[in-house]
Design a protein around this motif. Structure first.
Motif, short mmCIF file in Angstrom:
data_model
loop_
_atom_site.label_atom_id
_atom_site.label_comp_id
_atom_site.label_asym_id
_atom_site.label_seq_id
_atom_site.Cartn_x
_atom_site.Cartn_y
_atom_site.Cartn_z
N GLY A 71 0.78 -1.23 0.00
CA GLY A 71 0.00 0.00 0.00
C GLY A 71 0.81 1.27 0.00
N ALA A 72 2.12 1.20 -0.23
CA ALA A 72 2.94 2.42 -0.25
C ALA A 72 2.61 3.27 -1.46
N VAL A 73 2.79 4.57 -1.32
CA VAL A 73 2.61 5.49 -2.44
C VAL A 73 3.74 5.27 -3.44
N ALA A 74 3.38 5.13 -4.72
CA ALA A 74 4.38 4.95 -5.77
C ALA A 74 4.54 6.18 -6.64
N THR A 75 3.49 6.99 -6.73
CA THR A 75 3.50 8.18 -7.59
C THR A 75 2.81 9.33 -6.88
N VAL A 76 3.39 10.52 -7.02
CA VAL A 76 2.82 11.74 -6.44
C VAL A 76 2.63 12.77 -7.54
N LEU A 77 1.47 13.39 -7.56
CA LEU A 77 1.19 14.51 -8.46
C LEU A 77 1.03 15.76 -7.61
N LEU A 78 1.75 16.81 -7.95
CA LEU A 78 1.76 18.04 -7.16
C LEU A 78 1.28 19.21 -8.01
N GLN A 79 0.37 20.00 -7.44
CA GLN A 79 -0.04 21.20 -8.17
C GLN A 79 1.13 22.18 -8.24
N GLU A 80 1.27 22.81 -9.38
CA GLU A 80 2.45 23.59 -9.70
C GLU A 80 2.79 24.64 -8.65
N SER A 81 1.78 25.30 -8.11
CA SER A 81 2.02 26.42 -7.20
C SER A 81 2.64 26.00 -5.87
N ILE A 82 2.52 24.73 -5.50
CA ILE A 82 3.07 24.27 -4.21
C ILE A 82 4.15 23.21 -4.37
N ALA A 83 4.46 22.83 -5.60
CA ALA A 83 5.35 21.69 -5.84
C ALA A 83 6.74 21.91 -5.23
N GLU A 84 7.36 23.05 -5.51
CA GLU A 84 8.72 23.30 -5.03
C GLU A 84 8.76 23.37 -3.50
N GLN A 85 7.78 24.04 -2.92
CA GLN A 85 7.72 24.15 -1.46
C GLN A 85 7.55 22.78 -0.81
N PHE A 86 6.65 21.97 -1.36
CA PHE A 86 6.35 20.67 -0.77
C PHE A 86 7.56 19.75 -0.84
N VAL A 87 8.20 19.69 -1.99
CA VAL A 87 9.36 18.81 -2.16
C VAL A 87 10.52 19.28 -1.28
N GLY A 88 10.68 20.59 -1.14
CA GLY A 88 11.73 21.11 -0.28
C GLY A 88 11.55 20.69 1.16
N LEU A 89 10.33 20.71 1.63
CA LEU A 89 10.05 20.27 3.00
C LEU A 89 10.32 18.78 3.16
N LEU A 90 9.93 18.00 2.16
CA LEU A 90 10.17 16.56 2.22
C LEU A 90 11.66 16.24 2.32
N ALA A 91 12.47 16.95 1.53
CA ALA A 91 13.91 16.66 1.48
C ALA A 91 14.55 16.77 2.86
N HIS A 92 14.08 17.70 3.67
CA HIS A 92 14.65 17.89 5.02
C HIS A 92 14.23 16.78 5.97
N ASP A 93 13.14 16.07 5.65
CA ASP A 93 12.63 15.03 6.54
C ASP A 93 13.17 13.64 6.21
N LEU A 94 13.83 13.48 5.08
CA LEU A 94 14.25 12.15 4.64
C LEU A 94 15.45 11.66 5.44
N ARG A 95 15.44 10.35 5.70
CA ARG A 95 16.50 9.69 6.45
C ARG A 95 17.08 8.55 5.61
N PRO A 96 18.27 8.05 5.93
CA PRO A 96 18.84 6.95 5.14
C PRO A 96 17.90 5.75 5.08
N LEU A 97 17.87 5.10 3.93
CA LEU A 97 17.06 3.91 3.75
C LEU A 97 17.64 2.74 4.55
N SER A 98 16.80 1.79 4.86
CA SER A 98 17.32 0.54 5.44
C SER A 98 18.16 -0.16 4.37
N GLU A 99 19.07 -1.00 4.80
CA GLU A 99 19.92 -1.71 3.85
C GLU A 99 19.08 -2.60 2.92
#
Length: 253
Positions: A71-99
């Motif tokens: 059930g994981a999300v495989a694809t994300v569609l972002l409205q243009e006006s918030i796309a850069e802001q949303f992805v920027g926030l996500l990048a700061h929250d990401l952590r290393p993947l499990s091996e």
């Protein structure tokens, strides 16, 4: 119904992040209860500028960290006006993947294809691409693998609901559920009509489908409210659909 779905009302949102996150079914996939209604297959998430970006981000992060989970999300569609802001926030929250995820052969193959095609990616701040969850722009999973979820999340940017519907159908990947983040239900329902998926969760993620499951199986119309959710089972576009949203979503164009 305005097809561009731009924000036209100043009414304050009636849904808070806490309200969404505390609803039953949002914390984890309900094992067994939702089988047969798309919960174990990849999901699509569509985020509009009128949606709750904080709640959408919180629900998307587990899929980025464990993209092979049921059930994981495989694809994300972002409205243009918030796309850069949303992805920027996500990048700061990401952590290393499990091996196990980082070295999964399916993801390794996808990474090789991403490098070959020189695709635009967003990774976690201060992380290397091979160890980071990845958002990959302007591609589909069928280009990165064999038609299954590939261990990365593909991203497309849209302007209107019509365009979002067209982008969502580019990939041969079959989505079990669509999670739409938009406070304006009229706009969200426009996408329900455009997409072939059976289950649509508006302003929520992985809601418990038990209350409406029998009606769907019996091909019957049903509308009910249970545990702060509004449930509908109805025929739209000559297809039986389930639509679920938390009480408080604004009806507006």
């Amino acid at each position: 119904m305005a097809s561009n779905c731009k924000s036209q009302v100043q009414e304050p949102s009636r849904i808070s992040s806490d309200m969404v996150n505390e609803l039953p079914g949002n914390q984890a996939i309900l094992s067994g209860q939702n089988q047969g209604n798309g919960i174990d297959t990849p999901q699509l998430m569509i985020i509009f500028d009128a949606g709750d970006l904080n709640s959408a981000r919180q629900q998307l992060l587990p899929s980025l960290q464990d993209p092979f989970a049921p059930g994981a999300v495989a694809t994300v569609l972002l409205q243009e006006s918030i796309a850069e802001q949303f992805v920027g926030l996500l990048a700061h929250d990401l952590r290393p993947l499990s091996e196990a995820v980082a070295k999964n052969p399916i993801r390794v193959k996808a990474m090789a294809q991403i490098n070959k095609l020189k695709l635009k990616v967003v990774k976690g701040t201060h992380l290397k691409p091979e160890e980071s969850p990845l958002l990959v722009y302007d591609t589909v999973h069928s280009y990165l693998g064999d038609g299954r979820a590939t261990g990365v999340i593909t991203v497309d940017v849209f302007r209107t609901a019509k365009e979002a519907g067209e982008l969502a159908k580019r990939d041969a990947l079959l989505f079990g559920q669509v999670s739409i983040w938009n406070e304006k239900l009229a706009c969200a329902y426009e996408l329900v009509l455009r997409l072939p998926t059976d289950v649509f969760a508006i302003n929520c993620f992985n809601p418990d489908l038990t209350p409406i499951k029998d009606a769907f199986t019996a091909n019957q119309n049903e509308v009910l409210v249970e545990k702060n959710y509004h449930y509908e089972c109805l025929e739209l576009g000559n297809k039986r659909r389930i639509v679920v949203f938390p009480i408080g979503t604004i009806y507006a164009n």
